[in-house]
Design an enzyme around this catalytic site. Sequence first.
Site, PDB file in Angstrom:
ATOM      1  N   THR A  84     -65.012 -40.142 -13.357  1.00  0.00           N
ATOM      2  CA  THR A  84     -64.949 -41.482 -13.116  1.00  0.00           C
ATOM      3  C   THR A  84     -65.728 -42.465 -14.074  1.00  0.00           C
ATOM      4  O   THR A  84     -66.624 -42.480 -15.124  1.00  0.00           O
ATOM      5  CB  THR A  84     -65.964 -41.485 -12.193  1.00  0.00           C
ATOM      6  N   ASP A 132     -62.169 -47.784 -17.285  1.00  0.00           N
ATOM      7  CA  ASP A 132     -62.204 -48.764 -17.588  1.00  0.00           C
ATOM      8  C   ASP A 132     -63.736 -48.977 -19.021  1.00  0.00           C
ATOM      9  O   ASP A 132     -63.559 -49.907 -19.326  1.00  0.00           O
ATOM     10  CB  ASP A 132     -63.653 -49.117 -16.074  1.00  0.00           C
TER      11      ASP A 132
END
Length: 310
Positions: free
Chosen positions: A250, A254
Site C-alpha cells: 500500500t 505514492d
Amino acid sequence: MKHPRICVVGSANIDLTFRTPRFPQPGETLTGHALHQGMGGKGANQAVAAARLGADVTFIACVGNDAFGKTALDAYVAEGIQTSFVRRAADQPTGTAAILVDNNAENCIIVVAGANAGLNSRDVRAASSMVEQSHVVLCQLETPVDAAIEAFRLARDAGVLTILTPAPAEHVTDELLALCDVCIPNKTEICSLTGQTVNCEADAIRAAERLRERCVKRVALTMGSDGVLLLDDSGSTHIPAIKVDAVDTTGAGDAFTAAFATSLADGMSLTESAHRAAMVAAISVTRVGTQSAFPSLKEVNEWITLNVHE
Ligand code: ATP
Ligand code: RIB
C-alpha cells in the site's frame, strides 16, 4: 544545500489497515491478524514521502474539523511540511480508507472522501505563489479534478513540471492530461485510460504509447514487482523492480512518485530518477502501513550502502 521544492495538491486520509489471511467472500466474516491505524491519502502520502527525502513540501488539501483532521495536521507539521494551505472543513469528516492486506501483501481499498471532496480551485489559487515557486507540482484524483486542473494551469504558466497520478482513473479528463508533463499510472489505471491490458512488456509499451496519444509528454507505468516502463520521445526503457520480501505494498505508487519527483527536481534524468524511485518504493513495501513505511533520506542512503555494489 538546495532543496527540491514540491507542491502537492490532493487527499489526506486516515488509513485503517486490516491484516487478513485472504480477502473475504461476499457475506463472509473473516478473522484478521492485526489492525494498524496510520495516515494515508494519495496526496498526503506523496507529500510525506517527498519531505522525508529532503524536499521542501507545500501541501494543498482539505481535512475535517475532527480528531482525525487534527492528528493528520500535527503529523504533517512534524514532517516539516508547509500546512498553511490545508483547509479544515467544518461540515465533513476527514477522509478515511479501509485497507485489507492479505498474506500475499496484496491490498483492497475502500476510500470515503469526506472533506477531500471539498477541495476546490479557490483553495489552489490561494496557494498560487507556492505552486509557481515549486520545481514540481504533484496531483492525484482523490480530490476534485478542478483543483488539479487549476494547479497544473498555474504550474504550466510558470514553467513548473507537472506530474499526475491518474487515480482514480475515472476522474481523468483530456483537459487535465493535456497539462500533464509526466503521468504515472499503474496497470489498472492505464488500462482504464487506454483500453489496453498489460500482461507483458509489449502490452506495456502499447498502453504507454496510447496514453501519449492523449497528449501526455512522458509516461512512467508502474507494474508492481514487474518494475516500471518509461516512455518519452526518445523511446521506451524498462526499469526492473528491486527484489525484496514485500509485506504491504500500500502506498508503493505514492512512494515511487514522490521519489521520482524529488529526483527530477534535483536534476536527475528520467531513467536515474526511476531507478532511485524504485529503491525508495522497494524499501516501503518491506514495511507495514502507508506513511509509516516511507523511508527517510538517511535510510535510503544506508540501504544503498548495504545493497548496491558497483
Ligand atoms: P499502491 O496503489 O498500492 O500505492 P500502485 O499500484 O500505485 O501502488 P505499484 O505499481 O504496485 O503501484 O508499485 C509502484 C512501484 O513500487 C513499482 O513500480 C515498484 O518499483 C515498487 N514495487 C511495488 N511492489 C513491489 C514489490 N513487491 N517488490 C519490489 N518493488 C515493488
Ligand atoms: O495510494 C494508497 C492510498 O490510497 C492509501 O493511503 C489510502 O488512503 C488511499 O487513498
